[in-house]
Design an enzyme around this catalytic site. Structure first.
Site, PDB file in Angstrom:
ATOM      1  N   THR A   1      -4.848   7.419  -5.622  1.00 57.75           N
ATOM      2  CA  THR A   1      -4.809   7.658  -4.171  1.00 57.75           C
ATOM      3  C   THR A   1      -3.726   8.675  -3.821  1.00 57.75           C
ATOM      4  O   THR A   1      -3.924   9.564  -2.992  1.00 57.75           O
ATOM      5  CB  THR A   1      -4.556   6.332  -3.427  1.00 57.75           C
ATOM      6  OG1 THR A   1      -5.614   5.448  -3.756  1.00 57.75           O
ATOM      7  CG2 THR A   1      -4.527   6.521  -1.920  1.00 57.75           C
TER       8      THR A   1
ATOM      9  N   GLU B   1       0.840  -1.209   0.000  1.00 56.25           N
ATOM     10  CA  GLU B   1       0.000   0.000   0.000  1.00 56.25           C
ATOM     11  C   GLU B   1       0.867   1.248   0.000  1.00 56.25           C
ATOM     12  O   GLU B   1       0.520   2.263  -0.597  1.00 56.25           O
ATOM     13  CB  GLU B   1      -0.914   0.013   1.230  1.00 56.25           C
ATOM     14  CG  GLU B   1      -2.086  -0.929   1.151  1.00 56.25           C
ATOM     15  CD  GLU B   1      -3.146  -0.428   0.190  1.00 56.25           C
ATOM     16  OE1 GLU B   1      -2.859  -0.387  -1.023  1.00 56.25           O
ATOM     17  OE2 GLU B   1      -4.246  -0.102   0.634  1.00 56.25           O
TER      18      GLU B   1
HETATM   19  N1  HSE Z   1      -7.317   5.511   3.504  1.00 52.69           N
HETATM   20  C1  HSE Z   1      -6.882   5.617   2.158  1.00 52.69           C
HETATM   21  C2  HSE Z   1      -7.144   7.028   1.662  1.00 52.69           C
HETATM   22  C3  HSE Z   1      -7.643   4.617   1.351  1.00 52.69           C
HETATM   23  O1  HSE Z   1      -8.295   7.455   1.765  1.00 52.69           O
HETATM   24  O2  HSE Z   1      -6.257   7.688   1.185  1.00 52.69           O
HETATM   25  C4  HSE Z   1      -7.271   4.593  -0.107  1.00 52.69           C
HETATM   26  O3  HSE Z   1      -6.236   3.682  -0.334  1.00 52.69           O
END
Ligand code: HSE
Length: 308
Positions: A181, A128
């Protein structure tokens, strides 16, 4: 076991009041992956279908996550990964999390489970980190543990699996535009006012209490995002109209799925979910953007092993 085939599901995280901490696992959308033992040590990604993504393990979230696991569990065995993508990258439905979590789950099974599902989170999180510029565990946690999860801390990783009322059903609309993102994180303000923070942690605590008590009214009052949604919703077509119609059709909550452009609504049971889906369809069709809608119960198991 020499080879394993898995279904690695999509996920919704953030869940409104829980930016970077709350997530739930979907059941009707996910990738398939095959992980195979090989004689030469290390990890290789041998095939990716469904999307153009790098096979280079250092540039692919599955490769990065798998390498993180193997760095913590030296072995002479090696692993080959095939990925069949159904979750589109940049959709907000946890595409990178599905690949990262799937890779570590598959390898862990083939190694005879040296790690618990909870311990795998830290490796999947590395993937991630590559995708979004900041490691976060709100997507990989529900995929690895199933259900609805709360990330109390990522250093050290401390994740709690919350109760999941059986009736809870998600409707996820994916307008087919890509929002990375990385970019959706860059637009966020770095500081939060005391007033907004108080509202947000009040709502987060109340949402957790609502899950324990199956209190849908409280769930509805607390599924609010005072901090991130006001900024990110500007990037999502028809966000306010979608929210309005979903609420009118009885949605318990409505918000951005991940970093968008997908949006989610939570409701009770499939009949109401279908009505919410129809209402979403009407709005999004009117502006001519291609889309897909998923209606899904919360997947309490997470990743599933499927027949080869
Ligand atoms: N928590 C993350 C964001 C989720 O909102 O940036 C997306 O990968």
């Amino acid at each position: 076991m020499e080879k394993i085939k898995i279904f690695s599901p999509g996920s919704v995280a953030n869940v409104s009041c829980g930016f970077d901490v709350l997530g739930f696992c979907l059941d009707d959308v996910g990738d398939e992956m095959i992980v195979r033992k090989t004689k030469s040590p290390g990890v290789k990604i041998t095939k990716i279908e469904g999307q153009k993504l790098p096979l280079d393990v250092k540039k692919n979230v599955a490769g990065v996550a798998a390498t993180a696991l193997l760095n913590n569990h030296p072995t002479k065995e090696g692993f080959e990964i095939e990925i069949y993508k159904n979750i589109k990258a940049g959709s907000g439905i946890g595409s990178s999390a599905a690949s990262a979590a799937g890779a570590v789950f598959g390898i862990n099974e083939l190694l005879g489970r040296p790690f618990t599902s909870h311990e795998l989170i830290v490796f999947a999180m590395e993937g991630e980190g590559l995708a979004s510029g900041a490691p976060h565990a709100d997507n990989v946690s529900p995929v690895l543990l199933g259900g609805i999860t709360l990330v109390r801390s990522i250093k050290p990783v401390d994740v709690i699996k919350l109760p999941c009322p059986k009736e809870l059903t998600a409707v996820v609309l994916h307008p087919k535009i890509e929002l990375k993102t990385l970019h959706a994180r860059e637009i966020l303000k770095k500081n939060v006012s005391m007033e907004k923070a108080i509202q947000q942690w009040g709502n987060l605590g109340a949402f957790v209490a609502a899950l324990y008590n199956e209190d849908y009214e409280l769930m509805s009052r607390s599924l609010k995002d005072e901090i991130v949604e006001p900024m990110r919703s500007l990037l999502i077509p028809e966000f306010d109209s979608l929210k309005k119609v979903c609420k009118a059709e009885g949605a318990i909550g409505f918000g951005i799925s991940g970093s968008g452009p997908s949006v989610y609504a939570l409701t009770r049971g499939t009949d109401k979910a279908q009505k919410i889906s129809d209402a979403m369809k009407k709005i999004i069709s009117s502006i001519g953007i291609d889309f897909v809608i998923h209606i899904s119960t919360i997947n309490n198991q997470g990743i599933k092993i499927i027949p080869n």
